[in-house]
Design an enzyme around this catalytic site. Structure first.
Site, PDB file in Angstrom:
ATOM      1  N   CYS A  11       1.092  -1.263   0.171  1.00  0.00           N
ATOM      2  CA  CYS A  11      -0.069   0.161   0.193  1.00  0.00           C
ATOM      3  C   CYS A  11       1.029   1.506   0.259  1.00  0.00           C
ATOM      4  CB  CYS A  11      -1.032  -0.047   1.377  1.00  0.00           C
ATOM      5  SG  CYS A  11      -0.535   0.210   2.437  1.00  0.00           S
ATOM      6  N   ASN A  14       2.345   1.494   4.343  1.00  0.00           N
ATOM      7  CA  ASN A  14       2.424   0.445   4.939  1.00  0.00           C
ATOM      8  C   ASN A  14       2.174   0.337   6.646  1.00  0.00           C
ATOM      9  OD1 ASN A  14       5.551  -2.000   5.716  1.00  0.00           O
ATOM     10  ND2 ASN A  14       3.520  -2.604   5.281  1.00  0.00           N
ATOM     11  N   CYS A  16      -1.459   1.142   7.444  1.00  0.00           N
ATOM     12  CA  CYS A  16      -2.822   0.366   7.388  1.00  0.00           C
ATOM     13  C   CYS A  16      -2.943  -0.905   6.857  1.00  0.00           C
ATOM     14  CB  CYS A  16      -4.209   2.226   6.750  1.00  0.00           C
ATOM     15  SG  CYS A  16      -3.595   3.313   8.216  1.00  0.00           S
ATOM     16  N   ARG A  17      -3.457  -1.058   5.498  1.00  0.00           N
ATOM     17  CA  ARG A  17      -4.338  -1.985   4.592  1.00  0.00           C
ATOM     18  C   ARG A  17      -3.404  -3.156   4.076  1.00  0.00           C
ATOM     19  NH1 ARG A  17      -5.293   2.110   0.043  1.00  0.00           N
ATOM     20  NH2 ARG A  17      -3.119   3.413   0.518  1.00  0.00           N
ATOM     21  N   SER A  18      -1.754  -2.303   3.758  1.00  0.00           N
ATOM     22  CA  SER A  18      -1.325  -4.133   3.643  1.00  0.00           C
ATOM     23  C   SER A  18      -0.831  -4.434   4.572  1.00  0.00           C
ATOM     24  CB  SER A  18       0.301  -3.600   2.269  1.00  0.00           C
ATOM     25  OG  SER A  18       0.750  -2.864   2.816  1.00  0.00           O
ATOM     26  N   ASP A 129      -8.019   3.937   1.198  1.00  0.00           N
ATOM     27  CA  ASP A 129      -7.217   4.772   1.960  1.00  0.00           C
ATOM     28  C   ASP A 129      -8.180   5.184   3.459  1.00  0.00           C
ATOM     29  OD1 ASP A 129      -4.941   5.602   4.150  1.00  0.00           O
ATOM     30  OD2 ASP A 129      -3.748   6.351   2.095  1.00  0.00           O
TER      31      ASP A 129
HETATM   32  P1  4NP Z   1      -1.759   2.621   4.432  1.00  0.00           P
HETATM   33  O1  4NP Z   1      -2.636   4.092   4.926  1.00  0.00           O
HETATM   34  O2  4NP Z   1      -1.570   3.279   2.751  1.00  0.00           O
HETATM   35  O3  4NP Z   1      -3.048   1.956   3.934  1.00  0.00           O
HETATM   36  O4  4NP Z   1      -0.882   2.363   5.052  1.00  0.00           O
HETATM   37  C1  4NP Z   1      -1.299   5.566   4.489  1.00  0.00           C
HETATM   38  C2  4NP Z   1      -0.819   6.013   5.663  1.00  0.00           C
HETATM   39  C3  4NP Z   1       0.333   7.330   5.666  1.00  0.00           C
HETATM   40  C4  4NP Z   1      -0.441   7.646   4.740  1.00  0.00           C
HETATM   41  C5  4NP Z   1      -1.179   8.118   4.087  1.00  0.00           C
HETATM   42  C6  4NP Z   1      -2.254   6.640   3.704  1.00  0.00           C
HETATM   43  N1  4NP Z   1      -0.169   8.798   4.794  1.00  0.00           N
HETATM   44  O5  4NP Z   1      -0.106  10.329   3.602  1.00  0.00           O
HETATM   45  O6  4NP Z   1       1.430   9.094   5.623  1.00  0.00           O
END
Ligand code: 4NP
Length: 167
Positions: A11, A14, A16-18, A129
């Site tokens: 994702c 790294n 939340c989703r992945s 997201d």
């Molecule tokens: P992820 O979510 O891609 O599912 O881990 C996010 C985590 C952090 C950010 C964006 C999405 N960020 O902008 O810091």
């Protein structure tokens, strides 16, 4: 014994989703007695959170469903991953673009796929997201990731001849 199959979830951050997909898939691999057959990991296309644990909101949501993410630490996706992993599942189209951009000359058509291609209810083929949203977003992501990791394990079991009946 043959080389284990290497499976990577990707994702943006790294956190939340992945990591959720990694935690769910690892639990399902273990429950099926396939630990020796599969290596599971996750990574983010961005580097902001390298070394950080999963987002506390994601960890809490996962924990309410019995999925433990507390051991996971964020890392950034590297070009090498596109060759080291047999299957790379990306959470959205932006992740797909950024992943393929790491090695634009490589032939990754079968290795790098949108995670929700395997979702029985694929929606727009992207995992939303949840980072900037409320708690409901984390529950939505959990439901998507739970059923999609089931479907991916079933698909890989067909490809690699694993017996899931023992699970
Ligand atoms: P992820 O979510 O891609 O599912 O881990 C996010 C985590 C952090 C950010 C964006 C999405 N960020 O902008 O810091």
């Amino acid at each position: 014994m043959s080389e284990p199959v290497h499976v990577l979830f990707v994702c943006l951050g790294n956190i939340c989703r992945s990591p959720l997909a990694e935690g769910l898939f690892q639990d399902k691999v273990n429950a099926a007695g396939l630990e020796g057959e599969v290596v599971v990991d996750s990574a983010g296309t961005g580097g902001w959170h390298v070394g950080a644990p999963a987002d506390a909101r994601m960890t809490a949501t996962a924990a309410t469903h019995g999925t433990d993410l507390s051991r996971l630490k964020a890392r950034q996706l590297e070009r090498h991953d596109l060759h080291a992993f047999d299957h790379v599942f990306v959470m959205d189209k932006s992740n797909l673009h950024d992943t393929l951009a790491l090695d634009p000359d490589g032939d990754h058509g079968t290795r790098v796929r949108l995670f929700r291609e395997f979702d029985p209810e694929p929606g727009d083929y992207q995992v939303p997201d949840p980072y900037y949203g409320g708690a409901a977003g984390f529950e939505t992501v959990y439901a998507i990731a739970d059923r999609t990791t089931d479907a991916i394990l079933e698909r890989l079991a067909v490809v690699y001849g694993w017996d899931l009946e023992d699970a």
